[in-house]
Design a protein around this motif. Structure first.
Motif, PDB file in Angstrom:
ATOM      1  N   LEU A   1      17.876  40.863 -20.059  1.00  0.00           N
ATOM      2  CA  LEU A   1      18.240  42.853 -20.357  1.00  0.00           C
ATOM      3  C   LEU A   1      17.088  42.840 -19.639  1.00  0.00           C
ATOM      4  N   ILE A   2      16.401  42.682 -18.350  1.00  0.00           N
ATOM      5  CA  ILE A   2      15.207  42.953 -18.208  1.00  0.00           C
ATOM      6  C   ILE A   2      15.347  43.131 -16.846  1.00  0.00           C
ATOM      7  N   LEU A   3      16.409  42.548 -16.776  1.00  0.00           N
ATOM      8  CA  LEU A   3      17.137  42.340 -15.109  1.00  0.00           C
ATOM      9  C   LEU A   3      18.495  44.350 -15.138  1.00  0.00           C
ATOM     10  N   LEU A   4      18.415  44.055 -16.460  1.00  0.00           N
ATOM     11  CA  LEU A   4      19.416  45.480 -16.333  1.00  0.00           C
ATOM     12  C   LEU A   4      18.639  46.699 -16.750  1.00  0.00           C
ATOM     13  N   GLN A   5      17.240  46.694 -16.194  1.00  0.00           N
ATOM     14  CA  GLN A   5      15.893  47.414 -16.152  1.00  0.00           C
ATOM     15  C   GLN A   5      16.974  48.212 -15.049  1.00  0.00           C
ATOM     16  N   PRO A   6      16.343  47.579 -14.053  1.00  0.00           N
ATOM     17  CA  PRO A   6      16.603  46.584 -13.212  1.00  0.00           C
ATOM     18  C   PRO A   6      14.459  46.476 -13.313  1.00  0.00           C
ATOM     19  N   ASP A   7      14.463  45.635 -13.276  1.00  0.00           N
ATOM     20  CA  ASP A   7      12.247  44.456 -13.207  1.00  0.00           C
ATOM     21  C   ASP A   7      12.823  43.478 -13.075  1.00  0.00           C
ATOM     22  N   MET A   8      12.618  43.422 -11.626  1.00  0.00           N
ATOM     23  CA  MET A   8      12.434  41.782 -11.594  1.00  0.00           C
ATOM     24  C   MET A   8      11.413  41.448 -11.641  1.00  0.00           C
ATOM     25  N   GLY A   9      10.317  41.404 -11.140  1.00  0.00           N
ATOM     26  CA  GLY A   9       8.979  41.306 -11.178  1.00  0.00           C
ATOM     27  C   GLY A   9       8.613  41.111 -12.611  1.00  0.00           C
ATOM     28  N   SER A  10       8.938  41.533 -13.375  1.00  0.00           N
ATOM     29  CA  SER A  10       9.155  41.289 -15.235  1.00  0.00           C
ATOM     30  C   SER A  10       9.715  39.545 -15.501  1.00  0.00           C
ATOM     31  N   ALA A  11      10.822  40.415 -14.896  1.00  0.00           N
ATOM     32  CA  ALA A  11      12.510  39.020 -15.638  1.00  0.00           C
ATOM     33  C   ALA A  11      11.339  37.944 -14.779  1.00  0.00           C
ATOM     34  N   MET A  12      11.052  38.143 -13.840  1.00  0.00           N
ATOM     35  CA  MET A  12      10.478  36.592 -12.726  1.00  0.00           C
ATOM     36  C   MET A  12       9.945  36.011 -13.396  1.00  0.00           C
ATOM     37  N   ILE A  13       8.986  36.225 -14.551  1.00  0.00           N
ATOM     38  CA  ILE A  13       7.513  35.420 -14.745  1.00  0.00           C
ATOM     39  C   ILE A  13       8.431  34.633 -16.114  1.00  0.00           C
ATOM     40  N   PHE A  14       9.248  35.257 -16.256  1.00  0.00           N
ATOM     41  CA  PHE A  14       9.844  34.234 -17.608  1.00  0.00           C
ATOM     42  C   PHE A  14      10.188  32.647 -17.111  1.00  0.00           C
ATOM     43  N   PHE A  15      10.867  32.719 -15.767  1.00  0.00           N
ATOM     44  CA  PHE A  15      11.287  32.217 -15.006  1.00  0.00           C
ATOM     45  C   PHE A  15       9.926  30.495 -15.005  1.00  0.00           C
ATOM     46  N   SER A  16       8.666  30.833 -15.151  1.00  0.00           N
ATOM     47  CA  SER A  16       7.827  30.147 -15.297  1.00  0.00           C
ATOM     48  C   SER A  16       7.775  29.408 -15.866  1.00  0.00           C
ATOM     49  N   LEU A  17       8.704  29.409 -17.139  1.00  0.00           N
ATOM     50  CA  LEU A  17       8.334  28.989 -18.592  1.00  0.00           C
ATOM     51  C   LEU A  17       8.793  27.325 -18.281  1.00  0.00           C
ATOM     52  N   ILE A  18       9.792  27.180 -17.563  1.00  0.00           N
ATOM     53  CA  ILE A  18      10.496  26.072 -16.590  1.00  0.00           C
ATOM     54  C   ILE A  18       9.628  24.868 -17.027  1.00  0.00           C
ATOM     55  N   PHE A  19       7.751  25.456 -16.523  1.00  0.00           N
ATOM     56  CA  PHE A  19       7.073  23.806 -15.766  1.00  0.00           C
ATOM     57  C   PHE A  19       6.846  23.648 -17.081  1.00  0.00           C
ATOM     58  N   VAL A  20       6.750  24.369 -18.636  1.00  0.00           N
ATOM     59  CA  VAL A  20       6.853  23.883 -19.808  1.00  0.00           C
ATOM     60  C   VAL A  20       8.051  23.098 -20.696  1.00  0.00           C
ATOM     61  N   LEU A  21       9.484  23.346 -20.048  1.00  0.00           N
ATOM     62  CA  LEU A  21      10.321  22.861 -20.186  1.00  0.00           C
ATOM     63  C   LEU A  21      10.192  20.976 -19.610  1.00  0.00           C
ATOM     64  N   ASN A  22       9.606  21.162 -18.432  1.00  0.00           N
ATOM     65  CA  ASN A  22       9.714  20.298 -17.777  1.00  0.00           C
ATOM     66  C   ASN A  22       8.300  19.104 -18.299  1.00  0.00           C
ATOM     67  N   ARG A  23       7.577  20.256 -18.961  1.00  0.00           N
ATOM     68  CA  ARG A  23       6.360  19.227 -19.131  1.00  0.00           C
ATOM     69  C   ARG A  23       6.992  18.622 -20.940  1.00  0.00           C
ATOM     70  N   GLU A  24       7.556  19.043 -21.941  1.00  0.00           N
ATOM     71  CA  GLU A  24       8.606  18.819 -22.390  1.00  0.00           C
ATOM     72  C   GLU A  24       9.208  17.725 -22.400  1.00  0.00           C
ATOM     73  N   GLY A  25       9.814  17.271 -21.363  1.00  0.00           N
ATOM     74  CA  GLY A  25      10.908  16.665 -21.076  1.00  0.00           C
ATOM     75  C   GLY A  25      12.012  16.996 -20.006  1.00  0.00           C
ATOM     76  N   LEU A  26      12.428  18.517 -19.944  1.00  0.00           N
ATOM     77  CA  LEU A  26      13.298  18.933 -19.254  1.00  0.00           C
ATOM     78  C   LEU A  26      13.293  17.759 -18.180  1.00  0.00           C
ATOM     79  N   PRO A  27      14.699  17.224 -16.556  1.00  0.00           N
ATOM     80  CA  PRO A  27      14.321  16.709 -16.107  1.00  0.00           C
ATOM     81  C   PRO A  27      14.002  17.541 -15.021  1.00  0.00           C
ATOM     82  N   SER A  28      13.149  16.510 -14.229  1.00  0.00           N
ATOM     83  CA  SER A  28      12.771  17.405 -12.915  1.00  0.00           C
ATOM     84  C   SER A  28      13.235  18.064 -12.279  1.00  0.00           C
ATOM     85  N   TRP A  29      14.042  17.579 -11.937  1.00  0.00           N
ATOM     86  CA  TRP A  29      15.628  17.738 -10.878  1.00  0.00           C
ATOM     87  C   TRP A  29      15.802  19.399 -10.424  1.00  0.00           C
TER      88      TRP A  29
END
Length: 418
Positions: A156-184
């Motif tokens: 929904l944020i990319l549709l605004q379009p606001d790439m900067g704000s949307a990109m921040i959400f992608f950083s949560l992949i590090f949290v997922l990795n800490r909780e067991g998401l495969p590092s690949w």
């Protein structure tokens, strides 16, 4: 009795670091936007006056956060998330467009950017989901659910379009990795970014040859996993297709301003009077500060207004010019202490929900900080990411304050979580 319950268990180190950063941030905004030394600091017609009002409103906001029952944040996480999504959807009907982006509500002179607050509610729901004992992020279905929680607001944020704000959400992949998401997943993301940049600099054939050679060497030396040649061939084929698609994406998908920002980063065909102006002036301002800076309110680049948007995205340039290398390092140390303190507290939480939410807060704040600083020294494209507690604006200040003090409340409540 109510006051004691609000104060009980609060980590004052986090609070003091927050106060220090907000105070330095305001003084920097004052230096950047001051029009006359005789003018009142409470003049709400000026940016520094309005920011002081935003800061004052943080006090009742913080008190309210600490007054709430800590369990509300977990129990109502889905409700908060749903409200956040509705606010993002409402932008397509009631949103106010600024510089081609419809990411603000504007009612009677009051502006509100919901994407800043949606970061927090996304973190709450993600923490709630990942805290379920049966969730295993090595399971594809459960990975998709976690990705969907993050992906819906991003879409929904990319549709605004606001790439900067949307990109921040992608950083949560590090949290997922800490909780067991495969590092690949993370490795693949970094490889994709690397290929994208390389394909804009060199002929894609060299990228394909390089990866083919790496794949061949890994194949003949691999002893730990199945030596399936089709797996290696398929991987090289995917990389080949992606590498040769970059120029098409760059020329036909990206907007002109996005291409300009990438060109500035790579030093390609940059006009220092147009697309390269902001970055060039910011680097001059930071470099001119030297070791100890020119002194508070004495920055010539700042006073001359040479750096556009200096009170928002480029606010750190004022620190660099007026306080020099030592002042810049001091601010960086304060931010680093805050990140490390949040991570330390997160590791000592009694519930998975509080721990995971703490990781999200640290990740969000660090990503904002790292990207904002990297933009100013030509390590990252300019994408409009504010510096937490520094950049001018009520939405970002209140959103970061709510995000941080929800965790402060969860941490204060850990003595009751046994």
């Amino acid at each position: 009795m109510r006051t004691r319950s609000v104060n009980k268990g609060i980590d004052w180190i986090v609070v003091l670091l927050y106060i220090a950063l907000v105070a330095i941030g305001w003084s920097t905004i004052y230096s950047t936007t001051m029009v006359s030394e005789s003018a009142s600091i409470f003049d709400i017609n000026q940016n520094y006056g309005r920011q002081l009002l935003f800061i004052a409103l943080c006090f009742p906001l913080v008190f309210f956060m600490l007054l709430l029952d800590a369990k509300i944040f977990e129990r109502l996480s889905f409700v908060f998330y749903a409200i956040g999504i509705l606010l993002l959807l409402g932008l397509f009907v009631f949103g106010h467009t600024v510089k081609g982006q419809t990411n603000w509500y504007n009612f009677g002179g009051f502006s509100f950017q919901p994407s800043e607050f949606v970061k927090t509610v996304t973190a709450l729901l993600l923490a709630k989901y990942l805290s379920f004992s049966q969730v295993d992020l090595k399971n594809t279905k459960q990975q998709l659910i976690a990705f969907a929680i993050i992906g819906l607001p991003v879409f929904l944020i990319l549709l605004q379009p606001d790439m900067g704000s949307a990109m921040i959400f992608f950083s949560l992949i590090f949290v997922l990795n800490r909780e067991g998401l495969p590092s690949w997943y993370i490795i693949s993301a970094f490889v994709a970014v690397g290929i994208f940049i390389l394909a804009l600099i060199i002929n894609p054939i060299y990228i394909v040859i390089g990866f083919a050679l790496i794949a061949f060497l890994h194949f003949i030396n691999n002893r730990k996993i199945s030596r399936n040649p089709f797996l290696y061939i398929g991987l090289v084929l995917i990389i080949s297709i992606f590498s040769y698609s970059i120029n098409y994406i760059y020329n036909n998908v990206l907007e002109a301003h996005q291409k300009d920002r990438i060109d500035v980063l790579l030093g390609k065909n940059v006009n220092l009077k147009k697309e390269g102006y902001n970055l060039h002036q910011s680097m001059i301002a930071i470099g001119s500060g030297g070791l100890t800076g020119k002194g508070y309110l004495e920055g010539t680049q700042t006073k001359g207004g040479f750096v556009p948007e200096q009170h928002t995205d480029y606010i750190f340039t004022t620190i660099g010019e007026e306080w020099g290398f030592l002042g810049s390092v001091t601010v960086i140390v304060l931010f680093t202490l805050l990140f490390l303190r949040i991570l330390y507290l997160a590791e000592h939480q009694k519930t998975d929900f509080s721990r995971i939410y703490g990781y999200c807060v640290a990740t969000y704040l660090f990503t904002h900080f790292a990207v904002n600083i990297a933009m100013l020294i030509k390590l990252f494209p300019t994408i409009g990411v504010p510096l937490p507690f520094f950049s001018y604006g009520g939405s970002s200040l209140w959103a970061f304050t709510i995000m941080l003090f929800i965790f402060v409340k969860l941490d204060a409540n850990k003595i009751n979580e046994w």
